[in-house]
Design a protein around this motif. Structure first.
Motif: not given
Length: 210
Positions: A1-4, A28-32, A110-112, A183-188
């Protein structure tokens, strides 16, 4: 499943640009997150309302009850959270962390990670800073980084640079899209080796000014 992944303030500025770039990957699954039903629906429509990977979350980081209700909604709907990108003041961060950390801890991903948007002027090593709230945010993140590393949760700060957005009357050297890139880089990207570092506006992981 895709990370949330939860993105706060995703209806405008850096939040929207971050959501748009992450959504374009399809990974990813996104909570907007946005403050009102109207603004969150508008954000979903702009990002692509037909996607099943976009879920609206009413989340006003200035209202404690809104934060608690958003966390309860995510708990009931998904049970956990994998990645969290936020931009708020120091008081909001404290309340948000209390509300959302249990969701991160419940994840088996695995990558919180947590990404706090800050300012380069707020680095602790700088003697004078006009952005004292960001300095305090950086100090909180430094503490969180140490205590959460033991739980394999990477807490990292992001400096997107001086961007053109509503705050600051549209002045700035960079567009929101450019500011969202670190920001995207930090998240992923990156691993636990980036503990104690900040993602600067050019997207590089650099030593944090502790």
């Amino acid at each position: 499943m895709k990370p949330l992944i939860l993105i706060t303030g995703a209806n405008q500025g850096l939040g929207y640009a971050t959501a748009k770039q992450l959504a374009s990957t399809g990974k990813y699954r996104h909570l907007i997150g946005a403050r009102t039903q109207k603004t969150v629906e508008e954000a979903i429509e702009k990002l692509g309302s037909a996607s099943n990977d976009l879920t609206p979350v009413i989340l006003d980081l200035n209202i404690d009850e809104s934060i608690k209700l958003a966390a309860a909604f995510i708990q009931e709907r998904f049970g956990s959270l994998d990645i969290f990108c936020l931009e708020t003041n120091v008081f909001g961060v404290v309340v948000v962390m209390d509300a959302f950390l249990p969701l991160l801890r419940a994840s088996k991903y695995s990558d919180l990670r947590i990404g706090d948007v800050t300012s380069g002027l707020g680095q602790i090593g700088i003697t004078y800073s006009p952005t004292s709230d960001k300095t305090a945010l950086n100090m909180i993140n430094a503490v969180d980084a140490v205590r959460l590393q033991k739980e394999n949760i990477l807490s990292i700060v992001v400096c997107p640079g001086y961007c053109r957005k509503d705050f600051g009357a549209g002045r700035g050297a960079k567009s929101a899209e450019e500011g969202a890139q670190p920001i995207v880089r930090a998240a992923t990207e990156g691993l636990q080796k980036n503990f104690g570092k900040v993602v600067e506006d050019e997207g590089h992981f650099v030593e944090f000014g502790w």
